[in-house]
Design an enzyme around this catalytic site. Structure first.
Site, PDB file in Angstrom:
ATOM      1  N   TYR A  57      -3.184  -8.897  18.323  1.00 43.98           N
ATOM      2  CA  TYR A  57      -4.376  -8.705  17.489  1.00 43.98           C
ATOM      3  C   TYR A  57      -4.517  -9.804  16.444  1.00 43.98           C
ATOM      4  O   TYR A  57      -5.632 -10.240  16.137  1.00 43.98           O
ATOM      5  CB  TYR A  57      -4.389  -7.313  16.858  1.00 43.98           C
ATOM      6  CG  TYR A  57      -3.435  -7.096  15.709  1.00 43.98           C
ATOM      7  CD1 TYR A  57      -3.864  -7.257  14.406  1.00 43.98           C
ATOM      8  CD2 TYR A  57      -2.119  -6.698  15.923  1.00 43.98           C
ATOM      9  CE1 TYR A  57      -3.003  -7.050  13.342  1.00 43.98           C
ATOM     10  CE2 TYR A  57      -1.262  -6.490  14.876  1.00 43.98           C
ATOM     11  CZ  TYR A  57      -1.701  -6.652  13.571  1.00 43.98           C
ATOM     12  OH  TYR A  57      -0.842  -6.460  12.523  1.00 43.98           O
ATOM     13  N   ALA A 110      14.204  -6.697  -5.553  1.00 42.93           N
ATOM     14  CA  ALA A 110      15.243  -5.686  -5.700  1.00 42.93           C
ATOM     15  C   ALA A 110      16.118  -5.631  -4.454  1.00 42.93           C
ATOM     16  O   ALA A 110      15.672  -5.972  -3.352  1.00 42.93           O
ATOM     17  CB  ALA A 110      14.609  -4.321  -5.954  1.00 42.93           C
ATOM     18  N   GLU A 115     -24.884   5.637  20.592  1.00 43.61           N
ATOM     19  CA  GLU A 115     -25.397   6.747  21.386  1.00 43.61           C
ATOM     20  C   GLU A 115     -24.811   6.755  22.789  1.00 43.61           C
ATOM     21  O   GLU A 115     -24.721   7.804  23.432  1.00 43.61           O
ATOM     22  CB  GLU A 115     -26.926   6.706  21.458  1.00 43.61           C
ATOM     23  CG  GLU A 115     -27.499   5.538  22.235  1.00 43.61           C
ATOM     24  CD  GLU A 115     -29.029   5.549  22.260  1.00 43.61           C
ATOM     25  OE1 GLU A 115     -29.602   6.602  22.606  1.00 43.61           O
ATOM     26  OE2 GLU A 115     -29.633   4.517  21.922  1.00 43.61           O
ATOM     27  N   HIS A 125     -31.045   7.470  18.434  1.00 43.14           N
ATOM     28  CA  HIS A 125     -31.654   6.398  19.238  1.00 43.14           C
ATOM     29  C   HIS A 125     -32.626   5.570  18.391  1.00 43.14           C
ATOM     30  O   HIS A 125     -33.328   6.121  17.549  1.00 43.14           O
ATOM     31  CB  HIS A 125     -32.399   7.020  20.421  1.00 43.14           C
ATOM     32  CG  HIS A 125     -33.081   6.024  21.294  1.00 43.14           C
ATOM     33  ND1 HIS A 125     -32.395   5.209  22.175  1.00 43.14           N
ATOM     34  CD2 HIS A 125     -34.392   5.674  21.391  1.00 43.14           C
ATOM     35  CE1 HIS A 125     -33.253   4.435  22.797  1.00 43.14           C
ATOM     36  NE2 HIS A 125     -34.475   4.684  22.337  1.00 43.14           N
ATOM     37  N   ASP A 152       5.794  -0.617   7.257  1.00 46.95           N
ATOM     38  CA  ASP A 152       6.172  -1.589   8.284  1.00 46.95           C
ATOM     39  C   ASP A 152       7.684  -1.708   8.464  1.00 46.95           C
ATOM     40  O   ASP A 152       8.139  -2.092   9.543  1.00 46.95           O
ATOM     41  CB  ASP A 152       5.608  -2.970   7.936  1.00 46.95           C
ATOM     42  CG  ASP A 152       4.095  -3.034   8.041  1.00 46.95           C
ATOM     43  OD1 ASP A 152       3.471  -1.975   8.251  1.00 46.95           O
ATOM     44  OD2 ASP A 152       3.537  -4.136   7.909  1.00 46.95           O
ATOM     45  N   CYS A 154      -5.226  -7.583   5.847  1.00 45.48           N
ATOM     46  CA  CYS A 154      -6.506  -6.912   6.098  1.00 45.48           C
ATOM     47  C   CYS A 154      -7.659  -7.449   5.268  1.00 45.48           C
ATOM     48  O   CYS A 154      -8.715  -7.799   5.815  1.00 45.48           O
ATOM     49  CB  CYS A 154      -6.370  -5.417   5.816  1.00 45.48           C
ATOM     50  SG  CYS A 154      -4.848  -4.662   6.375  1.00 45.48           S
ATOM     51  N   GLY A 158       3.807 -12.181  16.309  1.00 47.46           N
ATOM     52  CA  GLY A 158       4.246 -10.874  15.864  1.00 47.46           C
ATOM     53  C   GLY A 158       4.844 -10.877  14.467  1.00 47.46           C
ATOM     54  O   GLY A 158       4.970 -11.927  13.821  1.00 47.46           O
ATOM     55  N   LYS A 210      -8.455 -11.330   5.685  1.00 48.34           N
ATOM     56  CA  LYS A 210      -8.871 -11.514   7.076  1.00 48.34           C
ATOM     57  C   LYS A 210     -10.286 -10.984   7.286  1.00 48.34           C
ATOM     58  O   LYS A 210     -11.109 -11.626   7.955  1.00 48.34           O
ATOM     59  CB  LYS A 210      -7.892 -10.786   7.989  1.00 48.34           C
ATOM     60  CG  LYS A 210      -8.253 -10.793   9.451  1.00 48.34           C
ATOM     61  CD  LYS A 210      -7.304  -9.880  10.210  1.00 48.34           C
ATOM     62  CE  LYS A 210      -7.472  -8.418   9.785  1.00 48.34           C
ATOM     63  NZ  LYS A 210      -6.522  -7.517  10.469  1.00 48.34           N
ATOM     64  N   THR A 214       1.047  -7.047   2.042  1.00 51.06           N
ATOM     65  CA  THR A 214       0.413  -7.884   3.054  1.00 51.06           C
ATOM     66  C   THR A 214      -1.072  -7.586   3.176  1.00 51.06           C
ATOM     67  O   THR A 214      -1.903  -8.499   3.260  1.00 51.06           O
ATOM     68  CB  THR A 214       1.098  -7.669   4.419  1.00 51.06           C
ATOM     69  OG1 THR A 214       2.469  -8.077   4.315  1.00 51.06           O
ATOM     70  CG2 THR A 214       0.417  -8.485   5.504  1.00 51.06           C
ATOM     71  N   CYS A 215      -1.446  -6.322   3.183  1.00 49.49           N
ATOM     72  CA  CYS A 215      -2.842  -5.948   3.410  1.00 49.49           C
ATOM     73  C   CYS A 215      -3.782  -6.624   2.420  1.00 49.49           C
ATOM     74  O   CYS A 215      -4.764  -7.238   2.808  1.00 49.49           O
ATOM     75  CB  CYS A 215      -2.985  -4.433   3.321  1.00 49.49           C
ATOM     76  SG  CYS A 215      -4.676  -3.869   3.538  1.00 49.49           S
ATOM     77  N   SER A 231       0.814  -1.212   0.000  1.00 39.87           N
ATOM     78  CA  SER A 231       0.000   0.000   0.000  1.00 39.87           C
ATOM     79  C   SER A 231       0.849   1.263   0.000  1.00 39.87           C
ATOM     80  O   SER A 231       0.608   2.190  -0.781  1.00 39.87           O
ATOM     81  CB  SER A 231      -0.925  -0.001   1.218  1.00 39.87           C
ATOM     82  OG  SER A 231      -1.790  -1.115   1.189  1.00 39.87           O
ATOM     83  N   THR A 269      -1.969  -0.203   7.537  1.00 39.95           N
ATOM     84  CA  THR A 269      -2.055   0.251   6.143  1.00 39.95           C
ATOM     85  C   THR A 269      -2.332   1.744   6.023  1.00 39.95           C
ATOM     86  O   THR A 269      -1.649   2.436   5.254  1.00 39.95           O
ATOM     87  CB  THR A 269      -3.127  -0.566   5.398  1.00 39.95           C
ATOM     88  OG1 THR A 269      -2.708  -1.925   5.333  1.00 39.95           O
ATOM     89  CG2 THR A 269      -3.348  -0.035   3.992  1.00 39.95           C
ATOM     90  N   GLY A 275      -3.531 -13.022  16.733  1.00 44.21           N
ATOM     91  CA  GLY A 275      -4.006 -14.213  17.414  1.00 44.21           C
ATOM     92  C   GLY A 275      -5.477 -14.125  17.790  1.00 44.21           C
ATOM     93  O   GLY A 275      -6.238 -15.082  17.606  1.00 44.21           O
ATOM     94  N   CYS A 276      -5.890 -12.967  18.315  1.00 46.53           N
ATOM     95  CA  CYS A 276      -7.292 -12.820  18.730  1.00 46.53           C
ATOM     96  C   CYS A 276      -8.237 -12.796  17.529  1.00 46.53           C
ATOM     97  O   CYS A 276      -9.338 -13.356  17.589  1.00 46.53           O
ATOM     98  CB  CYS A 276      -7.449 -11.540  19.557  1.00 46.53           C
ATOM     99  SG  CYS A 276      -6.685 -11.641  21.190  1.00 46.53           S
ATOM    100  N   GLU A 277      -7.817 -12.170  16.445  1.00 50.64           N
ATOM    101  CA  GLU A 277      -8.673 -12.132  15.259  1.00 50.64           C
ATOM    102  C   GLU A 277      -8.889 -13.528  14.686  1.00 50.64           C
ATOM    103  O   GLU A 277     -10.030 -13.932  14.405  1.00 50.64           O
ATOM    104  CB  GLU A 277      -8.059 -11.207  14.209  1.00 50.64           C
ATOM    105  CG  GLU A 277      -8.182  -9.738  14.565  1.00 50.64           C
ATOM    106  CD  GLU A 277      -7.498  -8.817  13.580  1.00 50.64           C
ATOM    107  OE1 GLU A 277      -7.902  -7.654  13.507  1.00 50.64           O
ATOM    108  OE2 GLU A 277      -6.550  -9.253  12.896  1.00 50.64           O
TER     109      GLU A 277
END
Length: 463
Positions: free
Chosen positions: A178, A116, A446, A441, A304, A48, A263, A51, A42-43, A15, A312, A180-182
């Site tokens: 993030y 390159a 809200e 509402h 990165d 992103c 990571g 995922k 990667t994105c 990106s 991104t 791992g949790c995702e």
């Protein structure tokens, strides 16, 4: 025949690299870009976009249950087709690859489909060609980090997870950041039994403490097994499957697949930066100043590879700010980077997280007096559907100026909600301004403008 010459040579077609190349070319610079893999980085290819597609699919499991509670009837139980989801993701990624290629072509950027490396001063070796450039920009992204762990080769990283075959009935994830949790939420939602092993006491290091505690409760409530304080000793074969041996001697954890969510590191290996004397950190990140200049006056780096915020939108803004500085921005103000704490971020777990601004801890370290407002509740949607899922919204406020310093949420559509409030925080909105804003509402959002009772310092965190 002389070697090609350019004003700017970009290493990396993610990106940030693509945007820098396009913007510079539009300003009249002669630009080339090298990317050995698929355009988009990667994105688009391994982060992103795929995922989020898988996250959409995973959320349908709960949506089917909610639909039944709200009057919908199904003649047969919904069936999940892993191969179909994989193909749909591959189709969308290919479409975006083509979009990136078209944008570069239309801007007049010369694209080298090869790896390159910097060879000498203002000189890049790309494939069999040698190219000279007045300036070189490194935007090579990052790669999953594999720790020194016995049996690590038996595991996979997020790079391989999207095309994993067959679908794992039991997925063990090592790491609770993030990523791992995702993926824990995604694969649990798709039907796998997920166990997350991590050293710390809470997931999502770096996020607000209340949010981390709430996230642990929410993930466990979705059927995900969280194992805090659990260092891993080894990954081993166990018959036709795998098992994770624990360093503390506990019972090994069986798995059909093991994901290393430990990571990411800057992807600077093999770029030749060490040979020309570019300063790198211990993790391989390119050291740059506030204007993305390296220790060499002709070499720059963004995204990165500089080891800051691996997001991104951050890479995109860095690219724009750099090109404005190098090649001008006629007719408008030069684009600048945000302060790091102004950058909103999201974790697409279930429910998702949205966060912008300072955590409570960071705010207390920087400001003399801080007020905290927090609301935990069950949304109308979940109440009607009979779900126990709850939402958390937290505001952090400077009591001296009344300025809102941070907003942290874990709730349906939290990333969408936080995006709008990120504008308010950047503009310096006060808590009084939030309080005077009319709520929409009934909505979940809200609650952000309805919280009135300050949480006492030293009081309990999330109940």
């Amino acid at each position: 025949m002389s070697d090609p010459r350019f004003d700017l040579f970009v290493i990396g077609g993610g990106s940030g690299g693509v945007r820098a190349a396009r913007l510079a070319a539009k300003q009249g610079a002669r630009v080339a870009l090298a990317e050995a893999g698929r355009l988009g980085g990667t994105c688009v290819n391994l982060g992103c976009i795929p995922k989020k597609i898988y996250s959409y699919a995973a959320h349908h499991a709960a949506a089917f249950e909610e639909a039944a509670a709200l009057g919908w009837h199904f003649d047969t139980a919904p069936q999940f087709d892993w191969a179909r989801l994989q193909q749909r993701r591959a189709d969308e990624v290919a479409r975006l690859n083509a979009v990136y290629a078209r944008l570069l072509s239309e801007a007049g950027v010369t694209v080298y489909p090869a790896r390159a490396r910097v060879e000498a001063t203002q000189t890049v070796r790309v494939g069999e060609a040698r190219v000279h450039a007045e300036r070189v920009l490194v935007a090579a992204g990052s790669a999953p980090y594999t720790p020194e762990l016995e049996g690590a080769k038996l595991a996979i990283t997020s790079n391989e997870l999207f095309d994993l075959q067959p679908f794992p009935s039991r997925l063990v994830i090592i790491g609770a950041g993030y990523i791992g949790c995702e993926f824990a939420s995604i694969f649990s939602g798709l039907g796998a039994r997920v166990t997350v092993l991590y050293r710390g006491d809470l997931p999502l290091d770096g996020f607000d403490h209340d949010l981390r505690r709430f996230a642990a409760q929410a993930l466990a409530g979705k059927g995900i097994t969280l194992r805090p304080g659990t260092p891993v000793g080894a990954i081993e074969r166990a018959g036709g499957a795998l098992q994770v041996r624990l360093a503390n001697g506990g019972e090994p954890v069986p798995a059909d697949a093991v994901l290393l969510a430990t990571g990411r590191r800057p992807a600077t290996a093999g770029l030749g930066l060490d040979t020309v004397g570019v300063a790198l950190s211990e993790t391989g990140a390119v050291q740059v100043d506030a204007e993305f200049r390296t220790s060499l006056p002709w070499l720059y780096a963004i995204g990165d590879v500089i080891g800051r915020q691996a997001l991104t939108p951050v890479a995109l803004m860095q690219a724009a700010a750099l090109v404005d500085r190098l090649y001008g921005c006629p007719g408008r103000a030069r684009r600048e980077m945000h302060e790091e704490h102004e950058v909103p971020t999201a974790v697409f777990c279930d429910p998702p997280i949205g966060s912008v601004g300072l955590t409570e801890q960071a705010a207390r370290e920087r400001h003399d007096a801080v007020a905290v407002y927090r609301s935990e509740f069950r949304s109308l949607r979940h109440a009607v559907a009979g779900s126990d899922e709850r939402a958390l919204i937290k505001l952090v406020v400077d009591k001296t100026t009344d300025r809102v310093l941070g907003l942290h949420m874990m709730a349906p559509e939290a990333p969408e909600i936080v995006q709008g409030f990120a504008v308010a925080l950047k503009a310096g909105a006060t808590k009084a301004l939030f309080d005077s804003t009319v709520a929409v509402h009934p909505t979940l959002a809200e609650e952000v403008v309805l919280m009135r009772d300050e949480v006492c310092k030293g009081g309990s965190s999330v109940a």
